[in-house]
Design a protein around this motif. Structure first.
Motif, short mmCIF file in Angstrom:
data_model
loop_
_atom_site.label_atom_id
_atom_site.label_comp_id
_atom_site.label_asym_id
_atom_site.label_seq_id
_atom_site.Cartn_x
_atom_site.Cartn_y
_atom_site.Cartn_z
N ARG A 27 3.49 52.22 46.40
CA ARG A 27 3.98 53.99 47.02
C ARG A 27 4.30 53.91 48.43
O ARG A 27 4.02 54.19 49.77
CB ARG A 27 2.43 54.69 47.18
CG ARG A 27 1.61 54.66 45.84
CD ARG A 27 0.26 55.29 46.15
NE ARG A 27 0.29 55.67 44.67
CZ ARG A 27 -1.65 55.96 44.86
NH1 ARG A 27 -2.29 56.29 46.11
NH2 ARG A 27 -2.53 55.88 43.70
N PRO A 28 6.16 53.50 48.03
CA PRO A 28 6.52 53.10 48.83
C PRO A 28 7.33 54.53 50.05
O PRO A 28 7.65 54.47 51.34
CB PRO A 28 8.19 52.96 49.01
CG PRO A 28 8.04 53.51 46.77
CD PRO A 28 6.93 53.03 46.94
N GLY A 29 6.35 56.08 49.72
CA GLY A 29 7.18 57.28 50.37
C GLY A 29 8.27 56.95 50.59
O GLY A 29 9.40 57.62 49.67
N ILE A 30 8.80 57.27 52.53
CA ILE A 30 10.36 57.99 52.33
C ILE A 30 11.28 57.18 52.36
O ILE A 30 12.25 56.97 51.73
CB ILE A 30 9.73 58.20 54.11
CG1 ILE A 30 11.36 58.94 54.08
CG2 ILE A 30 9.87 56.93 55.24
CD1 ILE A 30 12.49 59.71 53.87
N ALA A 31 10.55 55.25 52.39
CA ALA A 31 11.40 53.81 51.59
C ALA A 31 11.88 54.51 50.33
O ALA A 31 12.95 54.15 49.76
CB ALA A 31 10.22 52.88 52.01
N GLY A 32 10.50 55.25 49.12
CA GLY A 32 11.68 54.93 47.96
C GLY A 32 12.51 56.74 48.17
O GLY A 32 13.27 56.08 47.29
N VAL A 33 12.85 57.07 48.26
CA VAL A 33 13.92 57.99 49.35
C VAL A 33 15.26 57.10 49.51
O VAL A 33 16.26 57.31 48.46
CB VAL A 33 13.75 59.29 49.88
CG1 VAL A 33 14.81 60.01 49.97
CG2 VAL A 33 12.64 59.71 49.26
N ALA B 208 12.01 41.40 48.29
CA ALA B 208 12.71 41.62 47.20
C ALA B 208 10.93 41.99 46.58
O ALA B 208 10.53 43.53 45.53
CB ALA B 208 12.85 40.38 45.89
N ARG B 209 10.12 41.59 46.86
CA ARG B 209 8.42 42.64 46.40
C ARG B 209 8.51 43.86 47.39
O ARG B 209 8.12 44.45 46.89
CB ARG B 209 7.37 41.26 47.11
CG ARG B 209 5.82 41.97 46.55
CD ARG B 209 5.01 41.27 46.96
NE ARG B 209 4.64 41.46 48.46
CZ ARG B 209 4.31 42.15 49.39
NH1 ARG B 209 3.23 43.21 48.68
NH2 ARG B 209 4.25 42.18 50.86
N LEU B 210 8.49 43.55 48.94
CA LEU B 210 8.65 44.75 49.89
C LEU B 210 9.25 46.05 48.99
O LEU B 210 9.31 47.22 49.21
CB LEU B 210 8.78 44.93 51.29
CG LEU B 210 7.13 44.13 51.72
CD1 LEU B 210 7.85 43.09 52.82
CD2 LEU B 210 5.93 44.23 51.31
N ALA B 211 10.79 45.51 48.34
CA ALA B 211 12.03 46.65 48.79
C ALA B 211 12.23 46.87 46.58
O ALA B 211 12.60 47.82 46.14
CB ALA B 211 13.23 46.40 48.71
N ALA B 212 10.87 46.69 45.96
CA ALA B 212 11.38 46.52 44.67
C ALA B 212 11.64 47.64 43.92
O ALA B 212 12.08 48.91 43.30
CB ALA B 212 9.94 45.95 43.81
N ASN B 213 10.41 49.24 44.96
CA ASN B 213 10.37 50.42 44.36
C ASN B 213 10.98 51.10 45.54
O ASN B 213 11.22 52.09 45.10
CB ASN B 213 9.28 51.27 43.99
CG ASN B 213 8.94 50.10 43.38
OD1 ASN B 213 9.57 49.91 42.42
ND2 ASN B 213 7.19 49.32 43.65
N THR B 214 11.83 50.57 46.31
CA THR B 214 12.97 51.24 47.89
C THR B 214 14.42 52.07 47.78
O THR B 214 14.95 51.19 46.27
CB THR B 214 12.82 50.69 48.70
OG1 THR B 214 13.54 49.63 48.88
CG2 THR B 214 10.68 49.76 49.16
N SER B 215 14.69 52.96 48.01
CA SER B 215 16.39 53.17 47.71
C SER B 215 17.49 52.60 48.62
O SER B 215 17.18 52.75 49.87
CB SER B 215 16.42 54.31 47.82
OG SER B 215 15.44 54.69 47.00
N ASP B 216 18.36 51.53 48.29
CA ASP B 216 19.97 51.55 49.41
C ASP B 216 20.15 53.05 49.36
O ASP B 216 20.33 53.45 50.78
CB ASP B 216 20.32 50.57 48.61
CG ASP B 216 21.40 50.84 49.93
OD1 ASP B 216 21.00 50.08 51.12
OD2 ASP B 216 22.10 49.29 49.46
N TRP B 217 20.81 53.86 48.46
CA TRP B 217 20.86 54.40 48.79
C TRP B 217 20.22 56.18 47.91
O TRP B 217 19.30 55.82 47.74
CB TRP B 217 22.01 55.26 47.65
CG TRP B 217 23.32 53.57 48.04
CD1 TRP B 217 23.77 52.90 47.73
CD2 TRP B 217 25.02 54.59 48.43
NE1 TRP B 217 24.76 52.28 48.07
CE2 TRP B 217 25.43 53.10 48.81
CE3 TRP B 217 25.17 55.13 49.08
CZ2 TRP B 217 26.80 52.88 49.80
CZ3 TRP B 217 26.84 55.60 49.84
CH2 TRP B 217 27.37 54.25 50.28
N PRO B 218 20.07 57.04 49.42
CA PRO B 218 19.21 57.86 49.17
C PRO B 218 19.38 58.20 47.31
O PRO B 218 20.66 58.65 46.54
CB PRO B 218 20.14 59.11 49.28
CG PRO B 218 20.69 58.68 50.88
CD PRO B 218 21.30 57.23 50.01
#
Length: 228
Positions: free
Chosen positions: A111-117, A174-184
């Protein structure tokens, strides 16, 4: 002090201050002294004050036109700025170990929150702000100001993420960033992330208030109306 000299000094001090978050040793000492919350608020206030100084110094520098302003450029600004304010408001002090303005504690990779955006919301806010203002301000001092901010934000984002990769290692990254976005919204479009709850109404309300304040105070404070 001449207009160009003040502009140069203000810009150098602003850039030097932003080397602090990128230095873990110096930042760690300040956090130990002020606490995590004190660090966030203290650095935010310092950055805001220095930012206003740079902007005012650019306005006091001699005017040298490079390109004229067209009506559509102001429309671009009025579309970009609410998005920038929302990103910045939701990014500061949010659980987000990827960004210097975020908190390492409380982050859930599922549930990455803003990092998912987007992983670097404040830097993306600066990219939107500086990029739109660069297009709309065609004089030399403002072209330098917003061009440097745009380059600084883009390079800072790459440097921040490269440092985190080295610090954590590829497997942990890779584990922490799996559900996050590089670009919005990259993770949302790719189907790697789906928001499980709505946005914080407190932060959204604060973003609306901040945007309204910036919009209405732009003319009396900066000297130019944001209206198209």
């Amino acid at each position: 002090m001449t207009g160009w000299a003040e502009f140069l000094i203000a810009g150098l001090i602003f850039m030097a201050s932003h080397a602090v978050p990128a230095n873990p040793r110096i930042k760690g000492r300040i956090v130990a002294l002020l606490g995590a919350r004190g660090w966030v608020w203290g650095f935010s206030l310092l950055s805001t004050g220095l930012l206003f100084w740079v902007i005012f110094a650019a306005g006091r520098a001699p005017f040298v036109e490079l390109w004229p302003q067209a009506g559509w450029m102001r429309w671009l600004l009025n579309i970009a700025m609410p998005l920038a304010v929302v990103l910045g408001t939701f990014g500061v002090a949010a659980p987000n170990p990827f960004a210097f303005e975020g908190r390492a504690d409380g982050f859930d990779p599922d549930r990455p929150g803003i990092a998912g955006v987007v992983r670097q919301p404040l830097l993306w806010a600066l990219i939107l702000w500086s990029g739109a203002h660069l297009i709309a301000n065609g004089d030399l001092s403002h072209a330098i100001l917003f061009g440097v901010f745009l380059a600084f934000s883009l390079m800072g984002m790459r440097a921040m993420e490269a440092r985190k990769r080295r610090l954590w290692g590829e497997a942990e990254w890779a584990r922490l960033a799996a559900n996050t976005s590089d670009w919005p919204f990259q993770a949302l479009i790719a189907g790697r992330w789906r928001p499980r709850q709505g946005p914080s109404m407190l932060r959204l309300g604060l973003a609306v208030v901040l945007w309204a304040g910036i919009f209405h105070l732009h003319a009396p404070v900066i000297g130019f109306s944001p209206l198209p």
